[in-house]
Every structure is written in C-alpha cells, then in structure tokens.
Scaffold this motif. Structure first.
Motif, PDB file in Angstrom:
ATOM      1  N   TYR A   1      -0.745  -0.978   6.465  1.00  0.00           N
ATOM      2  CA  TYR A   1       0.311  -0.097   6.986  1.00  0.00           C
ATOM      3  C   TYR A   1       1.521  -0.079   6.065  1.00  0.00           C
ATOM      4  O   TYR A   1       1.864  -1.100   5.469  1.00  0.00           O
ATOM      5  N   HIS A   2       2.148   1.108   5.957  1.00  0.00           N
ATOM      6  CA  HIS A   2       3.496   1.139   5.412  1.00  0.00           C
ATOM      7  C   HIS A   2       4.391   1.569   6.559  1.00  0.00           C
ATOM      8  O   HIS A   2       4.218   2.610   7.156  1.00  0.00           O
TER       9      HIS A   2
ATOM     10  N   ASN B   1      -1.783  -4.277   3.195  1.00  0.00           N
ATOM     11  CA  ASN B   1      -1.810  -4.826   4.562  1.00  0.00           C
ATOM     12  C   ASN B   1      -2.049  -3.709   5.587  1.00  0.00           C
ATOM     13  O   ASN B   1      -1.688  -3.826   6.748  1.00  0.00           O
TER      14      ASN B   1
ATOM     15  N   ASP C   1       0.838  -1.202   0.000  1.00  0.00           N
ATOM     16  CA  ASP C   1       0.000   0.000   0.000  1.00  0.00           C
ATOM     17  C   ASP C   1       0.877   1.259   0.000  1.00  0.00           C
ATOM     18  O   ASP C   1       0.467   2.308  -0.489  1.00  0.00           O
TER      19      ASP C   1
ATOM     20  N   GLU D   1      -0.459  -5.481  -2.413  1.00  0.00           N
ATOM     21  CA  GLU D   1      -0.859  -6.120  -1.159  1.00  0.00           C
ATOM     22  C   GLU D   1      -1.121  -5.020  -0.136  1.00  0.00           C
ATOM     23  O   GLU D   1      -0.188  -4.418   0.390  1.00  0.00           O
TER      24      GLU D   1
HETATM   25 MG   LIG Z   1       1.797  -2.171   3.619  1.00  0.00          MG
END
Ligand SMILES: [Mg+2]
Ligand SMILES: Cc1ncc(C[n+]2csc(CCOP(=O)(O)OP(=O)(O)O)c2C)c(N)n1
Length: 407
Positions: free
Chosen positions: A238-239, A236, A207, A234
């Motif tokens: 959070y980065h 998920n 992301d 993908e």
């Molecule tokens: Mg991420």
C-alpha cells in the motif's frame, strides 16, 4: 526472482549498424554463446532464494547481531506506539516500520556502517525511517529524543521523524518527500565513482515511488553511468491507503529493471537472511564497478500508514478502521496473515535451527532490546525541549564557503 539475461542486452547492442551483415551474424552467434555463459555464471552468483547462500558463511556473532537489530527495531516501534497512545504529553509521531524489520536489517548488515565518513556506505531513507536508522547504527536514545523535539536529540530537536540524520554512521536521512532522495542518492554514487571510492549509495523507497519520475530517473542515470547504487524498494502493498496495483501495472516492480538493463531482484522481505543474500550480491556488484541493482522486498506493515490509529497499547499491530483512511483500506485478515510470517519469528527460528541461538538466549536478547527501548524513551522524556528562537540555526551556512569539487 527476475534476472537480467546478459544475452538479451548484448544482442540488442550487437544489432547496431556498424557491423556488416555476415560478420554481424557470426558476431551474434559468439555473443549469444558468451551471453549464455555469462548468464549462467551470474545466475550462480545470485542468492536464488537459498537461505544459506551468503548468510551461511557469516560468523555466529554477526548472525546474532542481525537478530538483535530486528528486535531492537521491533521494540522501538512498539514502545513508541504505546507512548503515543498512553502519554497525552508526548509530541512525537512516526510512520511505523513494524513488520518490515528484516528489510532494513538485511540491507544494512551488508553495508559498511562504521569508520571515517569517506569510507561509509550511505543510506538515503524515507518518510518511514526509524527502522532504517537503527539498522544503520543511529543511537536509539538520541533518536527517541529527536522524535519528541528535544534539544539533545539527534538533530537538536529541529528535525523530528521526517528529518532524522546521522552522518557518523552514513545515515544521510529520512525524507518527507516521496522521490527526490533517489536522485540525490545517485549523486552520491556518482561522487563515489568520480573519486574512485569503493563506497555504495543505497536508497530505500516504497511501492508508492514507482509512479514518481525520480524512481525512473535515478535508475536510468545509475544504469547509464554504471553507478555503485542500490535501490531497495519495500513493497508493503500500500501507499498510504491505496493498493500498489493502482499505480503500477506490474505484479513485480522489480521488472522495471529490465527497462534499464540492470538486475531486478524480488526477495522475501520477511526473511532477513534472504534480504542479506541479495543485498550482499548487489553490494559486491556495485563495489566491483558493475553498476546498480534494483531489489524489491515483498513485505507488510503492521500499523496503518501513519501514527497509531487502530492500535492498542500492549498489542502488536493495528486492525480495522483507520479514520484517516476514511474507510478500512485493508482487511484485518490480511494483516493477521502477514503476521503469521513475522520477521522476528522467522529470524529466531532459523538461528535456533542453525544452532546459533538457543530459544532462551533469543528471549534474553529480545528482553534486553525491549528494556533498551523503554529506557531510551524514559531518557528522552527528561531532556529539555528545543527553543523556538534557535529554529533557524544550522539552516543557512555562516562564513565563507570554499568552492569544492571532487576534493
Ligand atoms: Mg508502500
Ligand atoms: C512528493 C510527495 N507526494 C506525496 C506525498 C504524501 N505521501 C506521504 S507517504 C505517501 C505514500 C508512500 O507510499 P510508499 O512509497 O508505498 O511507502 P510506505 O508508506 O508504504 O512505506 C505519500 C503519497 C509526499 N510525502 N511526497
């Protein structure tokens, strides 16, 4: 799931100045009708969230192999986490993929991973590569050795996690940089088109890549040139330690596909068969010369961004405070809620429900995967370390390099 409305695109194209007004109106009507028909047809060709869409036609051994891949990734990750926590001599590290296994598995199950290099589909990975590597066909023992910088590792021990690569199965490699790999992957896709090959180039991204110029450049060029290119994002959530809403104004990043007039599909990244379904549709489209697809898989990672902070040996997942994040960046309940929809359980339950596996057989497969991972790390432990004096080997080309284009 978002799907490009063919009529939308066609109408814009149809509005160009070269058509006189009357004929433009007639033309528009025709195009709108044709567009609706195409849209209807293409809708029926998408998986639309049905578990059995393409996956139901797969033979039992292929379905079982997908379960096997998921548990092999899971136990590779768990074994490595335990190793990092319990063995002070261990030098390897990882951005752990546990929780996301269904994405790599469903994506790679729709690709060509064996055979001569000029027939392989290529995968460009990220800084979180170990799951992608296993799903694409990388040898677990050699990867374990590489991640601990051993001379017999996948890349002679000079790459480590961030530079894993294996040409033999089309795993072009991990990438420590967020973004540039997307653009290079479109280069591969362009080469496939130029050579009239049926290969497909796939890039994984997180992301966090939405905010990079490479994400947009790759999709724009792939759309303009109708490249056999698939972007698997993908999400998920959070980065590193920031929620993706800090860098992306849309709930579904797949909506970005509208800008480039290509299909953008949101898929449940916890369900390997849903991932396979959308990926198979995208691969068929790419091989047919119809251009790229953006797939956004909603998923979650069970460990923190990097390494094993918050994890305990023998326990799945990391909870609570991550010292690298300065504060706890995600609530423990969120982690536990996602673990309720575990990709291993989902895959196992579907296959038991379909009569492909018994619970006892699934347990056997999982036990074998766990043993394989433990044996791989034990083997890697006995391998020699790479030597500093060999560090520049394979960095510069030696001898004469022939000029080569499309050869
Ligand atoms: Mg991420
Ligand atoms: C060009 C670049 N900028 C910053 C970083 C530091 N960095 C490493 S991972 C990461 C976040 C990636 O997040 P995401 O794309 O969501 O992937 P995830 O880690 O969640 O799998 C960042 C910013 C980097 N590696 N490369």
């Amino acid at each position: 799931m978002f799907e490009l409305e063919s009529s939308e695109v066609s109408q814009e194209t149809a509005g160009s100045a070269w058509l006189p007004t009357a004929s433009r109106r007639t033309f528009l009507k025709g195009v709108a009708g044709a567009g609706a028909a195409v849209s209807f047809m293409s809708k029926s060709a998408w998986a639309n969230g049905e578990i059995g869409f393409w996956a139901k036609d797969l033979p039992a051994d292929k379905l079982t192999e997908m379960f096997n891949t998921i548990v092999r990734i899971r136990w590779h990750e768990r074994t490595m986490v335990d190793k990092m926590i319990t063995d002070p001599k261990y030098r390897g590290y990882n951005h752990f993929y546990a929780g996301q296994e269904a994405v790599a598995t469903g994506v790679c199950a729709a690709l060509n991973n064996k055979g001569p290099f000029d027939q392989l589909d290529l995968v460009y990975s990220t800084h979180r590569p170990t799951g992608h590597a296993i799903a694409k066909g990388v040898d677990m023992k050699k990867m374990a050795a590489e991640n601990d910088f051993r001379a017999t590792g996948l890349n002679g021990g000079y790459g480590g996690e961030m530079h894993l690569s294996d040409k033999s199965c089309g795993f072009i490699g991990a990438d420590g940089m967020i973004g540039p790999g997307h653009v290079i992957a479109t280069g591969s896709a362009f080469a496939f088109r130029a050579r009239d090959s049926k290969q497909v180039a796939v890039v994984f991204g997180g992301d966090g890549t939405y905010a990079t110029p490479h994400f947009h450049s790759a999709l724009n060029n792939a759309a303009l040139l109708k490249l056999p290119f698939i972007y698997v994002l993908e999400n998920n959530l959070y980065h590193q330690y920031a929620h993706y809403s800090y860098s992306c104004p849309m709930k579904d990043i797949a909506d970005a596909a509208r800008t480039y007039r290509i299909p953008g599909v949101v898929v449940d990244g916890q369900d390997v068969f849903q991932v396979y379904n959308v990926m198979k549709t995208a691969v068929d489209r790419a091989r047919a010369g119809d251009g790229p697809t953006l797939i956004e898989a909603k998923t979650y990672r069970y460990y923190n961004h990097w390494g094993a902070p918050g994890a305990e040996a023998g326990q799945l997942g990391a909870f609570g405070y991550d010292p690298l994040a300065i504060s706890s960046f995600r609530p423990e309940r969120e982690v536990r809620a996602w673990m309720q929809r575990d990709p291993v359980d989902i895959c196992r339950n579907i296959l038991v429900n379909w009569g492909v596996l018994t619970r006892a057989r699934a347990d056997e497969i999982e036990a074998a995967a766990k043993k394989e991972a433990i044996d791989a790390f034990a083997w890697a432990d006995k391998q020699p370390f790479c030597k500093p004096e060999d560090g520049l080997k394979n960095v510069f080309v030696e001898g004469v390099v022939p000029a080569r284009q499309f050869g």
